[in-house]
Design an enzyme around this catalytic site. Structure first.
Site, mmCIF file in Angstrom:
data_model
loop_
_atom_site.group_PDB
_atom_site.id
_atom_site.type_symbol
_atom_site.label_atom_id
_atom_site.label_comp_id
_atom_site.label_asym_id
_atom_site.label_seq_id
_atom_site.Cartn_x
_atom_site.Cartn_y
_atom_site.Cartn_z
ATOM 1 N N HIS A 93 -13.182 -0.010 0.849
ATOM 2 C CA HIS A 93 -13.316 0.806 -0.349
ATOM 3 C C HIS A 93 -14.427 1.841 -0.171
ATOM 4 O O HIS A 93 -15.212 1.758 0.758
ATOM 5 C CB HIS A 93 -13.592 -0.051 -1.589
ATOM 6 C CG HIS A 93 -14.903 -0.779 -1.547
ATOM 7 N ND1 HIS A 93 -15.007 -2.070 -1.096
ATOM 8 C CD2 HIS A 93 -16.158 -0.405 -1.888
ATOM 9 C CE1 HIS A 93 -16.266 -2.459 -1.166
ATOM 10 N NE2 HIS A 93 -16.998 -1.456 -1.646
ATOM 11 N N ARG B 10 -21.236 5.776 -7.616
ATOM 12 C CA ARG B 10 -22.034 5.418 -8.794
ATOM 13 C C ARG B 10 -21.610 6.292 -9.964
ATOM 14 O O ARG B 10 -21.375 7.481 -9.797
ATOM 15 C CB ARG B 10 -23.516 5.620 -8.524
ATOM 16 C CG ARG B 10 -24.093 4.666 -7.547
ATOM 17 C CD ARG B 10 -25.618 4.769 -7.500
ATOM 18 N NE ARG B 10 -26.135 4.075 -6.349
ATOM 19 C CZ ARG B 10 -26.254 2.765 -6.235
ATOM 20 N NH1 ARG B 10 -25.906 1.998 -7.244
ATOM 21 N NH2 ARG B 10 -26.718 2.205 -5.140
ATOM 22 N N GLU C 187 -14.612 1.839 -5.601
ATOM 23 C CA GLU C 187 -15.461 0.944 -6.390
ATOM 24 C C GLU C 187 -16.372 1.803 -7.256
ATOM 25 O O GLU C 187 -17.202 2.549 -6.742
ATOM 26 C CB GLU C 187 -16.311 0.075 -5.470
ATOM 27 C CG GLU C 187 -17.365 -0.734 -6.196
ATOM 28 C CD GLU C 187 -18.402 -1.324 -5.249
ATOM 29 O OE1 GLU C 187 -19.555 -1.480 -5.683
ATOM 30 O OE2 GLU C 187 -18.065 -1.604 -4.077
ATOM 31 N N ASN D 220 -24.694 1.019 -13.102
ATOM 32 C CA ASN D 220 -25.948 0.314 -13.366
ATOM 33 C C ASN D 220 -26.239 0.450 -14.850
ATOM 34 O O ASN D 220 -26.198 1.548 -15.400
ATOM 35 C CB ASN D 220 -27.080 0.881 -12.520
ATOM 36 C CG ASN D 220 -26.855 0.618 -11.041
ATOM 37 O OD1 ASN D 220 -26.379 -0.439 -10.659
ATOM 38 N ND2 ASN D 220 -27.176 1.585 -10.211
ATOM 39 N N HIS E 18 -15.864 13.965 -0.695
ATOM 40 C CA HIS E 18 -14.803 13.846 -1.688
ATOM 41 C C HIS E 18 -13.932 12.637 -1.414
ATOM 42 O O HIS E 18 -13.917 12.103 -0.322
ATOM 43 C CB HIS E 18 -13.938 15.121 -1.722
ATOM 44 C CG HIS E 18 -13.192 15.379 -0.458
ATOM 45 N ND1 HIS E 18 -13.656 16.207 0.528
ATOM 46 C CD2 HIS E 18 -11.996 14.912 -0.013
ATOM 47 C CE1 HIS E 18 -12.793 16.240 1.528
ATOM 48 N NE2 HIS E 18 -11.771 15.462 1.228
ATOM 49 N N GLU F 107 -10.004 15.372 -3.972
ATOM 50 C CA GLU F 107 -8.991 16.242 -3.360
ATOM 51 C C GLU F 107 -7.616 15.645 -3.619
ATOM 52 O O GLU F 107 -7.405 14.443 -3.435
ATOM 53 C CB GLU F 107 -9.229 16.350 -1.861
ATOM 54 C CG GLU F 107 -8.233 17.213 -1.135
ATOM 55 C CD GLU F 107 -8.489 17.275 0.366
ATOM 56 O OE1 GLU F 107 -8.067 18.260 0.990
ATOM 57 O OE2 GLU F 107 -9.104 16.332 0.913
#
Length: 139
Positions: A5, A9, A55, A59, A73, A116
């Site tokens: 993966h 964030r 993923e 936080n 990207h 993209e």
């Protein structure tokens, strides 16, 4: 070796899920809330392609997220780039690099991550409004 993966964030989990799932069309595979670490992980994938995951890491304590372009990207092959771009525009997403060539477009997530979009197979015939649409912002 096997690709698992890419982690991105995100500052606002709900707006990010709206973008990646409702607008872009990815599906949520699983979610992990870690109370002790004060974060949530959400794993997403394109329908039918659970091997290539994104993923989203949120936080819980506020932090400034900058430099989305420095990440590079994410890239997804799509069945009809014009239909997807129109759906994104209708959902309020800016097409930063329109698919003028019938093959490639770029958009950005709410946190500035560049995404993209590549037409599956051969490029589609050039079509308006995409053929004459200028770039908007960075991609």
């Amino acid at each position: 070796m096997k690709y698992l993966h890419t982690m991105v964030r995100v500052s606002d989990l709900e707006s990010s899920l709206d973008f990646y799932c409702n607008k872009l069309g990815l599906e949520e595979l699983r979610r992990i809330d870690n109370d002790a670490g004060r974060f949530t992980l959400v794993f997403l994938a394109a329908p039918g392609d659970s091997e290539a995951q994104v993923e989203l890491t949120h936080n819980w304590d506020p932090e400034a997220l900058t430099g989305g372009r420095n990440f590079g990207h994410l890239a997804y092959r799509v069945e009809n780039i014009y239909e997807l771009c129109q759906r994104l525009v209708n959902s309020g997403v800016t097409i930063n690099r329109p698919p003028r060539d019938g093959y490639m477009a770029f958009v950005r997530s709410p946190d500035g991550i560049s995404v993209e979009l590549l037409q599956s197979g051969k490029p589609l015939p050039q079509a308006e409004p995409w053929a004459s649409m200028p770039n908007s912002g960075e991609w």
